[in-house]
Design an enzyme around this catalytic site. Structure first.
Site, PDB file in Angstrom:
ATOM      1  N   GLU A  48       0.778  -1.471  -0.173  1.00 27.87           N
ATOM      2  CA  GLU A  48       0.451   0.394  -0.049  1.00 27.87           C
ATOM      3  C   GLU A  48       0.712   1.143   0.025  1.00 27.87           C
ATOM      4  OE1 GLU A  48      -3.060   0.174   3.540  1.00 27.87           O
ATOM      5  OE2 GLU A  48      -3.996   1.578   2.817  1.00 27.87           O
ATOM      6  N   ASN A 193     -12.234  -1.751  -1.018  1.00 28.50           N
ATOM      7  CA  ASN A 193     -11.719  -1.967   0.066  1.00 28.50           C
ATOM      8  C   ASN A 193     -12.291  -1.278   1.815  1.00 28.50           C
ATOM      9  OD1 ASN A 193      -8.796  -2.787   1.865  1.00 28.50           O
ATOM     10  ND2 ASN A 193      -9.747  -0.510   2.113  1.00 28.50           N
ATOM     11  N   GLU A 194     -12.765  -2.731   2.310  1.00 32.32           N
ATOM     12  CA  GLU A 194     -13.213  -2.068   3.654  1.00 32.32           C
ATOM     13  C   GLU A 194     -14.195  -1.704   3.236  1.00 32.32           C
ATOM     14  OE1 GLU A 194      -9.663  -1.227   6.574  1.00 32.32           O
ATOM     15  OE2 GLU A 194      -9.759  -3.559   6.362  1.00 32.32           O
ATOM     16  N   TYR A 273      -7.005  -8.942  11.518  1.00 31.80           N
ATOM     17  CA  TYR A 273      -4.909  -9.063  11.424  1.00 31.80           C
ATOM     18  C   TYR A 273      -5.205  -9.607  13.413  1.00 31.80           C
ATOM     19  CZ  TYR A 273      -4.243  -5.446   7.752  1.00 31.80           C
ATOM     20  OH  TYR A 273      -3.535  -5.091   7.069  1.00 31.80           O
ATOM     21  N   GLU A 328      -5.677  -9.236   4.097  1.00 30.41           N
ATOM     22  CA  GLU A 328      -5.361  -8.518   4.653  1.00 30.41           C
ATOM     23  C   GLU A 328      -5.906  -9.240   5.740  1.00 30.41           C
ATOM     24  OE1 GLU A 328      -5.889  -4.873   5.383  1.00 30.41           O
ATOM     25  OE2 GLU A 328      -6.327  -4.378   3.035  1.00 30.41           O
ATOM     26  N   GLN A 377       2.097  -6.408   6.206  1.00 27.52           N
ATOM     27  CA  GLN A 377       2.348  -5.173   4.339  1.00 27.52           C
ATOM     28  C   GLN A 377       3.705  -5.766   3.935  1.00 27.52           C
ATOM     29  OE1 GLN A 377       1.012  -1.811   3.295  1.00 27.52           O
ATOM     30  NE2 GLN A 377      -0.636  -1.723   4.229  1.00 27.52           N
TER      31      GLN A 377
HETATM   32  O1  AHR Z   1      -3.131  -2.005   6.302  1.00 26.07           O
HETATM   33  C1  AHR Z   1      -3.413  -1.809   6.372  1.00 26.07           C
HETATM   34  C2  AHR Z   1      -4.792  -1.300   6.645  1.00 26.07           C
HETATM   35  O2  AHR Z   1      -5.510  -2.031   7.229  1.00 26.07           O
HETATM   36  C3  AHR Z   1      -5.548  -1.368   5.505  1.00 26.07           C
HETATM   37  O3  AHR Z   1      -5.638  -0.069   4.711  1.00 26.07           O
HETATM   38  C4  AHR Z   1      -7.436  -0.965   5.572  1.00 26.07           C
HETATM   39  O4  AHR Z   1      -7.732  -1.753   4.680  1.00 26.07           O
HETATM   40  C5  AHR Z   1      -6.706  -1.818   6.075  1.00 26.07           C
HETATM   41  O5  AHR Z   1      -7.591  -1.095   7.955  1.00 26.07           O
END
Ligand code: AHR
Length: 524
Positions: A48, A193-194, A273, A328, A377
């Site tokens: 990103e 995205n999201e 995450y 992600e 990432q």
């Molecule tokens: O990876 C960091 C961020 O986490 C990304 O931009 C977003 O999609 C997520 O909330």
């Protein structure tokens, strides 16, 4: 005094010796019983426009003293080639929904802002052509996320025409004038995205109506992607656990079930995450066994989330046409002291290596539905493969896990049965070991075994049916401490080392170090 010390040492040895005795774990593998293909896209990366993920991490510009090819770091390219990156998701993340592609093509680039990530300016010197050049240099495919939040279907459709069309349209001529007459290939398309959060705070129903429009009009015109290698369209999926995310998944999948000829999706994304709790406050280095075990417990929640989402998808798509794409995932910790908090800079330790292995194993076990994943990432951001500082570069423990798993790309899953045993620390109880097996395209059997226990070695005895095993070789990744890291000055603290394994009478035996990730292959 001396005799006192000797006596003390003996007592310590006597107390700790039984604790260090290796635990036995038996695995049973029948190589003739195979499951789904472990899609190579499970090993995807995410880059990103965030902090030093792109600028400095990939892009240094053609005039840099850092050796580069057309502005792209040679050291980073060489390193990434070695892990066979299947695809790179770009340009975001939250960034994608504020990205306007025209600002980063051609000789004149607009300087814009990056309000999501540190409020810095975005030079736009790394745009479509530079991204495509980068993935070409590392041998990966493009996973492009289009702007649904603040863009329009027309803008996205024109971007795809610019990238993929061959006919001499005005946009294609512009692409040629900018240096690329032949069409680019776009393997995967992220429709937003999201979109439930940074991507526009949409309700599921609103998103679905947007998604249908983008799916219909954002076409891939590349002549080589019309029959074979068709671009896969990935819809925004859930971001966590709880009714909100069940509702989101239900709404998108219900719409898919009723889809007509005019629109389609091939994947549903999922973000998860390993944080412990929001906001991220676990340290990425300088922690002990408590934080180690808590984070691993938290990462194992991936299993339940995937099972829940898969169950919903099974209801509306029993033939599993729509892939679940965990685009992600990874550890997200407190920003390193002194860094810009918006740049999401963190260290990467042995704990992350184990975390990565556990997640990759979960994906492999769900390979019939999970056919894509992108760790967040790739460089300098969150759970990165590579850290850079000007001309310096260091490979993280996570990088080495991805390297060790290369043989699992497109291999066929082979079920492994075992009683994992238990490792406990305080209130946390975890499986002592985790394992997967797979047969590569040449029929060679590969086995990955993780020892989560940071204190005790494990003796593995694996019975191998369905093959005539002759010998086995492998590598193991471990380090003295749960938070051991590689640094620019000590880059080889956490690197894989050869491990010896014995094969006799259809049984493979090997000893796993505490807190280790091991991959072995079996010769027939
Ligand atoms: O990876 C960091 C961020 O986490 C990304 O931009 C977003 O999609 C997520 O909330």
């Amino acid at each position: 005094m001396r005799s006192l010390l000797v006596g003390f040492t003996l007592i310590v040895v006597a107390i700790t010796a039984p604790m260090m005795a290796a635990q036995k774990v038996e695995l049973s593998i029948d190589a003739s019983k195979t499951g789904a293909k472990i899609d190579r896209n499970l090993f995807g990366q995410f880059a990103e426009h965030l902090g030093h993920g792109i600028y400095e991490g990939i892009w240094v510009g053609p005039d840099s003293k850092i050796p580069n090819t057309r502005g792209i770091r040679n050291d980073v390219v060489g390193t990434l080639k070695a892990i066979n990156v299947p695809n790179v998701r770009w340009p975001g993340g939250c960034f994608a929904d504020e990205y306007h592609w025209r600002k980063s093509i051609g000789p004149q680039r607009s300087v814009t802002l990056n309000p999501n990530w540190g409020g810095v300016t975005e030079a736009n010197t790394f745009g479509t052509h530079e991204f495509m050049d980068f993935i070409d240099q590392i041998g990966a495919e493009a996973y492009v996320s289009v702007n649904v939040g603040s863009g329009t279907p027309q803008e996205a459709a024109e971007w795809l025409e610019y990238m993929t069309a061959a006919a001499p349209t005005t946009l294609v001529k512009e692409r040629a004038a900018n240096g690329h007459p032949t069409p680019y290939k776009v393997a995967l398309l992220g429709i937003g995205n999201e979109s439930w959060d940074c991507g526009g705070n949409m309700t599921p129903d609103y998103y679905v109506s947007q998604m249908k429009i983008y799916s219909r009009f954002v076409r891939n015109f590349n002549p080589e992607q019309q029959d074979k290698h068709q671009m896969l369209k990935i819809a925004v999926g859930p971001g966590g656990d709880g009714p909100r995310w069940t509702d989101w998944t239900e709404t998108v999948m219900k719409a898919y079930q009723q889809h007509t000829w005019s629109w389609d999706i091939n994947g549903l994304s999922m973000h998860n995450y390993t944080v412990g709790h929001w906001p991220p406050s676990y340290a990425s280095v300088g922690f002990g066994e408590t934080e180690y075990s808590e984070i691993l417990k938290s990462t194992l929640e991936m299993e339940g989330l995937i099972s829940k989402r898969s169950a919903i998808m099974d209801k509306y798509d029993p033939d599993k046409k729509v892939a679940l794409v965990v685009d992600e995932w990874g550890g997200w910790y407190a920003p390193l002291q002194g860094s810009n908090p918006g740049f999401l800079v963190q260290q990467n330790s042995l704990r992350d290596a184990i975390l990565a292995a556990l997640n990759l194993n979960i994906f492999a076990r769900h390979a019939d539905r999970v056919r894509g994943a992108n760790i967040a990432q790739m460089i300098n951001v969150l759970q990165a493969m590579i850290l850079t500082d000007k001309e310096k570069m260091v490979l993280t423990p996570t990088y080495y896990v991805f390297k060790m798993y290369v043989p699992f790309q497109d291999a066929t899953f082979v079920p492994v049965t075992f009683d994992a045993g238990r490792y406990t620390h305080g209130n946390v109880a975890l499986p002592r070991v985790d394992a997967i097996a797979a047969k590569d395209m040449k029929g060679k059997l590969w086995l990955e075994i993780t020892n989560l226990d940071p204190n005790q070695p494990v003796e593995i005895e694996a019975s191998l049916a369905g093959i005539t095993a002759k010998s086995a070789t492998g590598e193991t990744l471990t380090a003295p401490k749960v938070d051991s890291v590689n640094t620019f000055d000590a880059a080889d603290s956490v690197i894989p080392r050869p491990i010896s394994a014995k094969v006799q009478g259809g049984k493979l035996t090997l000893k796993l170090e505490p807190k280790s990730v091991t991959v072995v292959s079996v010769e027939q």
